[in-house]
Design an enzyme around this catalytic site. Structure first.
Site, PDB file in Angstrom:
ATOM      1  CB  SER A 579      -0.955  -0.031   1.198  1.00  2.66           C
ATOM      2  OG  SER A 579      -1.977   0.920   1.043  1.00  2.66           O
ATOM      3  CG  ASP A 654      -6.602  -2.556  -4.134  1.00  5.90           C
ATOM      4  OD1 ASP A 654      -7.406  -1.946  -3.424  1.00  5.90           O
ATOM      5  OD2 ASP A 654      -5.375  -2.582  -3.912  1.00  5.90           O
ATOM      6  CG  HIS A 686      -5.383  -2.386  -0.374  1.00  6.94           C
ATOM      7  ND1 HIS A 686      -4.602  -2.032  -1.453  1.00  6.94           N
ATOM      8  CD2 HIS A 686      -4.788  -1.823   0.711  1.00  6.94           C
ATOM      9  CE1 HIS A 686      -3.594  -1.267  -1.045  1.00  6.94           C
ATOM     10  NE2 HIS A 686      -3.684  -1.144   0.258  1.00  6.94           N
TER      11      HIS A 686
END
Length: 709
Positions: A579, A654, A686
């Site tokens: 991320s 995602d 995600h």
């Protein structure tokens, strides 16, 4: 023990103490270490499942529930088989009424109150597959969403439909603003349970991101509303439904365009609703009160502005013993602290102050007129429990002054359950009396890894790139570490706001993948750079309008530190993150291509103009107002600088960091002639779920094994 002595003890632990383990025979597998693994639960520290019945601690078990005293002795009060065959687990039982012998039980079809003294069910409420359920123990009414509409079912089991226009574009009763600003839900009951405040989010004007479901014979289009930075955002309003009149009114907050409404709270008399209102620039925050019967605005009670951003994360909380006073949390003096205001908006006093963060308000002790909090006053890496006197702000430490504590207070706040760990303590659980601070041990968990070869866990600090600020790191070394050898090393990085990687909990908060890598002969290095959480406003806001830049400078100070260690092989240096950490991984790989040989970037942000409005614009402003910042931080122009081996991984579906990021970077690499590797997880969001996470971490590990070792 004085605070000075406590801090001295803490620093001796931090900087002189590491955790070498006696090597045992067993080796770890990812099935042991990863949360999706088949043996993961067996290698977690022993725990207790408990809840409160007023001031009585209750244990929770699969088939029963009952009392537990300070000696850990249990007394069963009910068994599921007596309550009915349809209930399959008592782990989620609740005891909502301190003066009544009632336990709340739920299954997929009903919610019941079972009287264990009478051994009979005394109340039943239907459940029909709704989501986002919010039950009020006073009125026994429950709010929920079904078929996109908001419903309420009352104590007499009668259902009321509050809305008719709900859809994927008109969203009711759910969290809004993409769960920023501390928002976790979309319904808020008044204290007496007779009025329900709820969110209505109109996102019809928000662009669709074209997500695709590949499972059908012909792939199906499943668009997701995704407001990107600088683009049109949704509009939120707040409704109030009255159970008595069966009518709904809306707060008269004005045009909701480019505004955020958050941290909804009720007055103790159920007549007033309070809400923080924030402009789209997120630099002007106001606390406003509204009449709950008419929706009319009453007053603006508080205003806070900033040249960067204001981030309200907590609703106001009224003192249980004085309905004219409430607590407001703000980091306006540089750290998140508590302030006492009256309901006219007059500041009575700042209750806490100092260079530490109040991390959580746990509850109140009306008898002592005090507030229970968690803060890192003892040390930035710790989470400790304190009692704060409302009269004079005096803080009393209620735990051992070490480690990372999670406290759950009883209803009156006179007791709390203290669950904590330290770098060499897997988990202890104490029952603590607030008045005396006396702790009664309920559980001392043994080391669940005692039969395995364990790595060495260490913690220390270096200076940030500004030469002044302390940054804390964790290092994980192989169990048979030999300082005369040189080791391949992987830097694990996150680096973004509202997260940290190093704390004084078991193994210094180490991720279990680090253990797996250390077992394979790697050294792992993890540094919390400026921009991460729990260090105050200026520490976090140092990255404003240029995400990744200050963070890289600090991470490279970590690299300089590694260079000074004779056992680090600087020719075999890797980096990995997910991320924001994926963004940092590619940033480091392309800005310092001769330093990092191998990288694995998961779910990476590539350009902040493709990230969502609330988070992206808080830290970067808009692409229109900060074009230089977006240009500086974009990784698209950096694709041509890639030299080392880089694997990019993403969930195909995602909805947080949409696939646009990865695909655009791949396109730029193709044009530049650079050669990253790419892997996707179809159907995954995600973060990889379940056993897919085991597959993911084996893939990450193998990439370093193939190209770094």
């Amino acid at each position: 023990m004085t605070m000075m002595k406590i801090k001295s003890l803490i620093f001796s632990v931090l900087f002189l103490f590491s955790l070498p383990m006696i090597a045992q025979d067993k080796l770890f597998s990812l099935e042991d270490l990863n949360y999706g693994g088949t043996n993961y639960r067996n290698l977690q520290p022993q725990n207790l499942w408990t809840t409160w019945w007023g001031d009585q601690l209750m244990y929770l078990d699969a088939e029963e529930g009952g009392t537990i005293d300070g000696k850990g002795e249990r007394k069963t009060v009910f068994r599921l088989k007596d309550a009915g065959k349809e209930f399959h687990s008592a782990y989620y039982a609740k005891y909502p009424y301190p003066e009544e012998t009632l336990v709340l039980l739920e299954n997929g079809k009903q919610r019941v109150l079972y009287d264990w003294t009478k051994k009979q069910t005394v109340w039943t409420q239907t459940r029909e597959g709704g989501t986002n359920e919010d039950w009020n123990k006073v009125s026994k009414a429950v709010a929920y969403v079904k078929d996109n509409q908001l419903f309420v079912r009352d104590a007499e089991d009668k259902e009321y439909q509050l809305t008719t226009d709900g859809s994927r574009e008109i969203v009711y009763g759910q969290s809004v603003h993409r769960e920023e600003f501390g928002i976790e839900k979309g319904t808020f009951w008044s204290p007496n349970g007779q009025r329900l405040a709820f969110y209505r989010m109109d996102q019809g004007m928000v662009a669709d991101y074209p997500q695709v479901d590949i499972d059908p014979r012909i792939a199906a289009y499943e668009p997701d509303k995704y407001p990107m930075a600088g683009e049109t955002s949704h509009k939120v309003t707040v409704g109030i439904y009255d159970l008595q009149t069966k009518k709904t009114i809306y707060l008269q907050a004005g045009d909701p365009t480019d505004r955020y409404f958050t941290n909804i709270a009720w007055s103790p008399d159920n007549q007033t609703v309070y809400m923080f209102e924030l402009n789209r620039d997120q630099n002007d925050c106001r606390l406003v009160s509204y009449d709950a019967t008419t929706g009319a605005k009453i007053a603006e009670l508080y205003r806070e502005t900033s040249d960067k951003y204001v981030e309200p994360m907590h609703p106001i909380q009224f003192l249980p013993w004085d309905s004219d006073l409430f607590i407001l949390q703000s980091q306006r003096d540089g750290f998140n602290h508590l302030y006492i205001y009256n309901k006219e908006g007059k500041l009575i006093r700042q209750l806490t102050s100092g260079q530490f963060v109040v991390q959580e308000v746990l509850g109140f002790n009306a008898k002592q007129k005090s507030i229970l909090i968690i803060s890192n006053e003892a040390h930035p890496l710790q989470h400790n429990t304190y009692s704060v006197s409302v009269a004079n702000g005096k803080r009393t430490l209620l735990d051992n002054g070490r480690g990372s504590h999670r406290a759950v207070p009883s209803e009156s706040g006179q007791w709390f359950l203290d669950t904590y760990s330290e770098p060499d303590v897997p988990r202890n659980i104490d029952l603590v009396q607030v008045k005396t601070g006396k702790a009664q041990r309920l559980l001392t968990a043994e080391d669940p890894w005692k039969d395995y070869q364990q790595p060495i866990f260490e913690c220390g600090s270096i200076k940030a790139a500004d030469g002044v600020t302390d940054l804390y790191y964790r290092m994980v070394k192989p169990h048979d570490f030999d300082a005369t050898k040189k080791y391949p090393t992987v830097i694990y990085v996150y680096g973004g706001p509202h997260a940290h990687n190093v704390e004084a909990s078991w193994h210094w908060y180490s991720r279990t993948w680090e253990t797996y890598m250390a077992q394979k002969g790697y050294v792992l290095f993890i540094l919390d750079n400026r921009g991460s959480e729990n260090r105050g406003r200026d520490f976090e806001q140092a990255t404003f309008r240029q995400l990744g830049q200050i963070e890289m400078q600090d991470q490279m100070k970590g690299v300089d530190f590694l260079k000074s260690l004779p056992y680090i092989d600087m020719e075999r240096l890797g980096v990995h993150g997910w991320s924001f950490g994926g963004f940092m991984t590619i940033s480091l790989m392309t800005n310092y291509p001769d330093v990092f040989k191998v990288g694995v970037a998961g779910g990476p942000v590539i350009d902040w103009k493709w990230y969502e409005v609330m988070y992206g614009e808080r830290y970067m402003d808009t692409p229109q107002t900060n074009p230089e910042g977006y240009e500086k931080t974009s990784l698209i122009p950096m694709a041509k600088h890639l030299k080392g081996k880089l694997q990019i991984i993403t969930g195909y579906n995602d909805v947080t960091v949409v696939p646009h990021h990865c695909l655009s970077f791949l396109k730029a690499c193709i044009e530049a002639g650079t050669q990253p590797d790419f892997f996707v997880y179809p159907g995954e969001p995600h973060n990889m779920r379940g056993h897919a996470s085991v597959h993911l971490h084996e893939r990450i590990t193998q990439y370093f094994e193939d190209y770094l070792k």
